[in-house]
Enzyme design. Sequence first.
Site, PDB file in Angstrom:
ATOM      1  N   CYS A  45       0.861  -0.979   0.235  1.00  0.00           N
ATOM      2  CA  CYS A  45      -0.029   0.168   0.192  1.00  0.00           C
ATOM      3  C   CYS A  45       1.404   1.354   0.031  1.00  0.00           C
ATOM      4  O   CYS A  45       1.850   1.379   1.185  1.00  0.00           O
ATOM      5  CB  CYS A  45      -0.834  -0.123   0.768  1.00  0.00           C
ATOM      6  SG  CYS A  45      -1.888   1.840   1.568  1.00  0.00           S
ATOM      7  N   TRP A  82      -7.659  -7.281   5.269  1.00  0.00           N
ATOM      8  CA  TRP A  82      -6.021  -7.368   5.537  1.00  0.00           C
ATOM      9  C   TRP A  82      -6.210  -7.893   6.924  1.00  0.00           C
ATOM     10  O   TRP A  82      -6.760  -7.881   8.147  1.00  0.00           O
ATOM     11  CB  TRP A  82      -5.463  -5.499   5.747  1.00  0.00           C
ATOM     12  CG  TRP A  82      -5.562  -4.665   5.833  1.00  0.00           C
ATOM     13  CD1 TRP A  82      -6.931  -3.693   5.359  1.00  0.00           C
ATOM     14  CD2 TRP A  82      -5.055  -4.768   3.827  1.00  0.00           C
ATOM     15  NE1 TRP A  82      -6.772  -3.020   3.843  1.00  0.00           N
ATOM     16  CE2 TRP A  82      -5.566  -3.533   2.966  1.00  0.00           C
ATOM     17  CE3 TRP A  82      -3.644  -5.519   3.102  1.00  0.00           C
ATOM     18  CZ2 TRP A  82      -4.757  -3.478   1.793  1.00  0.00           C
ATOM     19  CZ3 TRP A  82      -2.838  -5.009   2.146  1.00  0.00           C
ATOM     20  CH2 TRP A  82      -4.137  -4.486   1.106  1.00  0.00           C
ATOM     21  N   VAL A 118     -12.003  -1.197   5.506  1.00  0.00           N
ATOM     22  CA  VAL A 118     -11.429  -0.959   6.561  1.00  0.00           C
ATOM     23  C   VAL A 118      -9.761  -0.590   5.806  1.00  0.00           C
ATOM     24  O   VAL A 118      -9.468  -1.474   4.975  1.00  0.00           O
ATOM     25  CB  VAL A 118     -10.761  -2.473   6.869  1.00  0.00           C
ATOM     26  CG1 VAL A 118      -9.510  -2.793   7.846  1.00  0.00           C
ATOM     27  CG2 VAL A 118     -11.993  -2.664   8.032  1.00  0.00           C
ATOM     28  N   VAL A 120      -5.518   0.918   5.548  1.00  0.00           N
ATOM     29  CA  VAL A 120      -4.680   0.753   5.903  1.00  0.00           C
ATOM     30  C   VAL A 120      -4.030   1.541   5.600  1.00  0.00           C
ATOM     31  O   VAL A 120      -3.492   2.592   4.016  1.00  0.00           O
ATOM     32  CB  VAL A 120      -3.343  -0.393   6.088  1.00  0.00           C
ATOM     33  CG1 VAL A 120      -3.267  -1.543   6.178  1.00  0.00           C
ATOM     34  CG2 VAL A 120      -2.962  -0.598   4.533  1.00  0.00           C
ATOM     35  N   TYR A 183      -5.141   5.441  -9.148  1.00  0.00           N
ATOM     36  CA  TYR A 183      -5.872   4.699  -8.861  1.00  0.00           C
ATOM     37  C   TYR A 183      -6.871   4.982 -10.050  1.00  0.00           C
ATOM     38  O   TYR A 183      -8.100   4.045 -10.705  1.00  0.00           O
ATOM     39  CB  TYR A 183      -6.496   5.012  -7.374  1.00  0.00           C
ATOM     40  CG  TYR A 183      -5.197   3.463  -6.969  1.00  0.00           C
ATOM     41  CD1 TYR A 183      -5.762   2.375  -6.362  1.00  0.00           C
ATOM     42  CD2 TYR A 183      -4.261   4.626  -6.049  1.00  0.00           C
ATOM     43  CE1 TYR A 183      -4.738   1.949  -5.886  1.00  0.00           C
ATOM     44  CE2 TYR A 183      -3.208   4.149  -5.223  1.00  0.00           C
ATOM     45  CZ  TYR A 183      -4.187   2.642  -4.939  1.00  0.00           C
ATOM     46  OH  TYR A 183      -2.445   2.345  -4.602  1.00  0.00           O
TER      47      TYR A 183
END
Length: 339
Positions: A45, A82, A118, A120, A183
């Site tokens: 990430c 994750w 969720v 990170v 993206y």
Amino acid sequence: MKVFETPTEELKRKPAAFTDRITTDGRFGRAAEPGRYRLVINRACPWAHRVVITRRLMGLEGAISLAVTDPVQEIIADDAHWVFTSETGSPGGKDPVLGIHALREAYLARDPDYTGGVSVPALVDVTTGHLATNDFGRLTLDLATEWGGPAREGAPELYPAALRDEIDALCEDIYRDVNNGVYRAGFAPDQARYDAAVTALFARLDALEERLATRRYLVGDTITEADIRLFPTLVRFDSVYHGHFKCNIRKLTEYPALWAYARDLFQTPGFGDTTHFDHIRTHYYYVHTAINPTRVIAAGPDPRGWLTEHHRAELGGAPFGAGTAPGPVPADERVPPLG
């Protein structure tokens, strides 16, 4: 938007769900206490990568522990999660400090009614098991400016007050057109929105190429927040964004100044030694089944090019200013060497 679904509308990132700030004096309710927080990341990430870089440059490894999730998300109740696995240093599939298998457990410990996504990086309060923040935009700034006590001697000034307006303006452009731009191109639902995203991306890269032709770093004579935000996209560009996200007007290696600048950073402690190319390729090519339904993981390009001479020191400047380089990477945090 779930990464496994075929996109039907333009990618729009939602604001971070939990934005508690951790500061020196605890003025927002949470204090920067060594040992209290655990940073949960995935090495694929880019948003997490920038936080890991900052943590290392500031020498906060001993103050904030690190947990690494598997590069392949696990499907639980029809959603991607994750998770911790033995392959990433979590025997029995549970993080040895937090005692959880899926990061979502820390989100639900904070808010049992939470139904959102969720993400990170996530900073988890070890004393409660509750998620403290997943605000990737604020995390690096606070690590650079609010953790001075636990930071190492010689830590660089990554967000100098005199340069903050320039840094903030440049970071906004980089985020819109480059960090998020790849993206928006990769998940574009139609030709028109792909064309708009990829055009803006390469216009910004062209502008950064011109800027970096005469200066070693983006703002000032040392590494700043601006460089930390740009690098994670550049280091992933030829490996995944060029082909996987169709950002293929040019490769990073076809930009003389940008490619040399990226290699300069990669060879600086904190950048290349926190980059895990195997995790990067595995995650992007395996998880994004709407883009790559076969889950075949690309083999290249050869990462050893990142170690070639860059000659950027000839432009002057010093990576850490009046500070010093961080020490060796902790043994349990080392990434595989190139080659």
